[in-house]
Design a protein around this motif. Sequence first.
Motif, PDB file in Angstrom:
ATOM      1  N   SER A  81       0.839  -1.141  -0.046  1.00  0.00           N
ATOM      2  CA  SER A  81      -0.110  -0.063  -0.165  1.00  0.00           C
ATOM      3  C   SER A  81       0.874   1.382  -0.028  1.00  0.00           C
ATOM      4  O   SER A  81       0.523   2.625  -0.389  1.00  0.00           O
ATOM      5  CB  SER A  81      -0.867  -0.109   1.253  1.00  0.00           C
ATOM      6  OG  SER A  81      -1.716  -1.251   1.187  1.00  0.00           O
ATOM      7  N   LEU A 126       2.457   5.579  -2.144  1.00  0.00           N
ATOM      8  CA  LEU A 126       2.979   4.472  -3.083  1.00  0.00           C
ATOM      9  C   LEU A 126       3.607   5.095  -4.462  1.00  0.00           C
ATOM     10  O   LEU A 126       4.538   4.681  -5.037  1.00  0.00           O
ATOM     11  CB  LEU A 126       1.843   3.589  -3.538  1.00  0.00           C
ATOM     12  CG  LEU A 126       2.005   2.408  -4.255  1.00  0.00           C
ATOM     13  CD1 LEU A 126       3.146   1.373  -3.530  1.00  0.00           C
ATOM     14  CD2 LEU A 126       0.654   1.515  -4.503  1.00  0.00           C
ATOM     15  N   SER A 146       4.950   3.162  -0.257  1.00  0.00           N
ATOM     16  CA  SER A 146       6.515   3.002  -0.800  1.00  0.00           C
ATOM     17  C   SER A 146       7.218   2.859   0.537  1.00  0.00           C
ATOM     18  O   SER A 146       7.300   4.188   1.144  1.00  0.00           O
ATOM     19  CB  SER A 146       7.032   4.144  -1.682  1.00  0.00           C
ATOM     20  OG  SER A 146       8.174   3.996  -2.250  1.00  0.00           O
TER      21      SER A 146
END
Length: 276
Positions: A114, A230, A116
């Motif tokens: 979900s 993300l 980064s």
Amino acid sequence: MNKKLLGLTLAAVMLLVPAFTGCSSGSKAATEDALADGVLSVAVDDTYLPMEFRDDQNQLVGFDVDFAKALGDALGVSVEFKTVAWDGIFNGLNAKQYDAIISSTSITPERQKSFSMTDPYVANGIVIVSRKDATPVKTFKELDGKTLGAQIQTTADIAAGKLKEQQSVNVEIKEYDGMLDAFAALQGKQIDNVITDVGVAMYYVAQNPDLFVVSSDVLTNEPIGITSRLEDKTTTTKFNEAIKKLQDNGKLTEISMKWFGTDMTKDIDTKLSVVE
């Protein structure tokens, strides 16, 4: 309305759309690189000693605070801190209220889907803490018939619920807004044990060696990383480069020794072992 007029109206609307998209109150417009404006806006939950908390002068301090400042120096950007309750911290990131979360965020497979997440900058796992005047709990099964405190929606809280089901343990899990409340309840004998990150546990034990003891082995392996949206891959790449620099020049070791009395920032096991 005739077709010609309709076409002109739609064209005008389309021209206006870019002016309004990507904007939200109190946040910068969405970009691929969140550092492009020279400012890194960081969310922390300021109740999580020793990672991020308020000192006697109400100043924001802790391992992650020192790390975020060193990260900003390495990246050549200024750092702004925003204090956010843990149960809303990920929603705030997605709503672009800040650029990243640097708040003892465990790297888990679910979060990697979900968000980064960077490479880890400090080792971490969850442990059980007992009072010294009680029988020490060494395994989760030994919590049967006891009460267990956890900070709400942390990986320790999630793991406790899962392990309770998986191992059929009759343990009552009490959720707290912060670990200060959980350890106060443990000290006051309102609960029997606490489950939390190993760094947090070590800090509370060091502060109260006559009261608390880390009684279990480390139950998981979930090192800590920086969390970005993300789509912010460029930002994460820059974060990773800065983390490597801070590891190589000894700055992360210095910060770890200050807060933990040991170096938890080198030779980090990146093979995740998480209860989700």
